[in-house]
Design an enzyme around this catalytic site. Structure first.
Site, PDB file in Angstrom:
ATOM      1  N   ASP A 171       0.839  -1.205   0.000  1.00 25.33           N
ATOM      2  CA  ASP A 171       0.000   0.000   0.000  1.00 25.33           C
ATOM      3  C   ASP A 171       0.874   1.255   0.000  1.00 25.33           C
ATOM      4  O   ASP A 171       0.374   2.379  -0.078  1.00 25.33           O
ATOM      5  CB  ASP A 171      -1.016  -0.003   1.159  1.00 25.33           C
ATOM      6  CG  ASP A 171      -0.367   0.058   2.521  1.00 25.33           C
ATOM      7  OD1 ASP A 171       0.870  -0.013   2.618  1.00 25.33           O
ATOM      8  OD2 ASP A 171      -1.114   0.193   3.527  1.00 25.33           O
ATOM      9  N   SER A 172       2.203   1.054   0.044  1.00 25.51           N
ATOM     10  CA  SER A 172       3.144   2.164  -0.164  1.00 25.51           C
ATOM     11  C   SER A 172       2.894   2.826  -1.518  1.00 25.51           C
ATOM     12  O   SER A 172       3.353   3.952  -1.747  1.00 25.51           O
ATOM     13  CB  SER A 172       4.588   1.648  -0.092  1.00 25.51           C
ATOM     14  OG  SER A 172       4.764   0.519  -0.920  1.00 25.51           O
ATOM     15  N   GLU A 178       9.740  -4.232  10.505  1.00 27.13           N
ATOM     16  CA  GLU A 178      10.095  -2.921   9.945  1.00 27.13           C
ATOM     17  C   GLU A 178      10.643  -1.984  11.021  1.00 27.13           C
ATOM     18  O   GLU A 178      10.003  -1.798  12.076  1.00 27.13           O
ATOM     19  CB  GLU A 178       8.878  -2.280   9.251  1.00 27.13           C
ATOM     20  CG  GLU A 178       9.229  -0.903   8.669  1.00 27.13           C
ATOM     21  CD  GLU A 178       8.242  -0.378   7.641  1.00 27.13           C
ATOM     22  OE1 GLU A 178       7.322  -1.108   7.237  1.00 27.13           O
ATOM     23  OE2 GLU A 178       8.412   0.792   7.228  1.00 27.13           O
TER      24      GLU A 178
HETATM   25  O1  KIV Z   1       3.534  -1.077   1.738  1.00 30.49           O
HETATM   26  C1  KIV Z   1       4.676  -1.531   1.632  1.00 30.49           C
HETATM   27  O2  KIV Z   1       5.345  -1.423   0.599  1.00 30.49           O
HETATM   28  C2  KIV Z   1       5.227  -2.230   2.789  1.00 30.49           C
HETATM   29  C3  KIV Z   1       6.678  -2.579   2.760  1.00 30.49           C
HETATM   30  C4  KIV Z   1       7.489  -1.361   2.863  1.00 30.49           C
HETATM   31  C5  KIV Z   1       7.026  -3.599   3.758  1.00 30.49           C
HETATM   32  O3  KIV Z   1       4.530  -2.495   3.719  1.00 30.49           O
END
Ligand code: KIV
Length: 264
Positions: free
Chosen positions: A44-45, A182
């Site tokens: 969701d990044s 994380e």
């Molecule tokens: O949303 C994402 O890309 C993540 C990763 C950074 C682990 O949760």
């Protein structure tokens, strides 16, 4: 052949590192897949690095499905993991299982990821019972940005570290096949990795995790709003892209493009 949850476990047991990056579309997924990585996280990044949002909270389930479909088409070998967006699993177990199932049924993912520890244990258990492989995610969990008061390193006090070790074990007992750690101290990640049978995947959690994940826009130098300490930029594609776009603009303006070669 597709990478499976068994391959994750095998790699941990054999002391071989698990490799993972995010991707949000077909061409990027194809590159990550062809480079031989084990897994692609449709994180969701994407809210921040693709949609230009302040944080990940507004990302919707439909948007995640849209992006995961594109990634699945580009991933012949790598496991595709769909990331459960904020409020797709918090309200009820039933909603959580239905939304997780959409990643598998509609979008072609092989697993899902969700943030949280003991508070989501019942969701992880229910999804596992519904035959959905779950990757859990503890430590800095970006969907909790408001509660955490920003994107900060977690598990720094003895009490917080103890709680994270407990959460990791609860996630394993609830059925998670792997666990993202994380932004936690390396020594804490080392302890969790040693105490779990399932593999840990680190992002800002040091070298002792069973695998690593990063956001691909950070790795390729395509996101400049901020760069966390744990990111290593392996390329600066923004510079290359700006050069190419600038040359195109100049050649259109001075009439050297299109030349005869590019005309009929
Ligand atoms: O949303 C994402 O890309 C993540 C990763 C950074 C682990 O949760």
């Amino acid at each position: 052949m597709k990478v499976t949850v068994n391959d994750f476990l095998k790699k941990k047991n054999e002391g071989r590192k698990i490799t993972m990056l995010t991707a949000y579309d077909y061409p990027t997924a194809k590159m990550v897949d062809e480079a031989g990585l084990d897994a692609i996280l449709v994180g969701d990044s994407l809210g921040m690095v693709v949609q230009g949002l302040e944080n990940t909270l507004p990302v919707t389930m439909d948007e995640m499905i849209y992006h995961t479909k594109m990634v699945s088409r580009g991933a012949a070998r790598a496991m595709v993991i769909g990331d459960m967006p904020y409020m797709s699993y918090q309200a009820s177990i039933e909603e959580a299982v239905r939304n997780a199932g959409r990643f598998i049924k509609e979008a072609g993912a092989q697993a899902i990821k969700l943030e949280g520890g003991r508070e989501v244990a019942d969701r992880v258990e229910a999804m596992t019972k519904a035959e959905i492989p779950v990757m859990a995610h503890i430590g800095l969990t970006p969907q909790a940005v408001h509660r955490m008061g920003g994107y900060k390193v977690q598990g720094k006090t003895e009490e917080a570290a103890k709680r994270l070790v407990e959460d990791a074990k609860i996630m394993q007992e609830s059925g998670a096949f792997s666990l993202i750690l994380e932004a936690i101290p390396s020594e804490l990640a080392k302890q969790i990795t040693a105490e779990l049978a399932i593999p840990t995947i680190g992002i800002g959690a040091g070298v002792f995790c069973d695998g690593q994940v990063l956001v691909i826009h950070d790795v390729l130098g395509l996101f400049e709003r901020f760069t966390p300490k744990f990111v290593k930029k392996y390329a600066n594609l923004k510079d290359s892209a700006m050069k190419a776009i600038g040359e195109y603009r100049k050649e259109v303006e001075d009439g050297s493009f299109p030349s005869k070669e590019h005309s009929f």
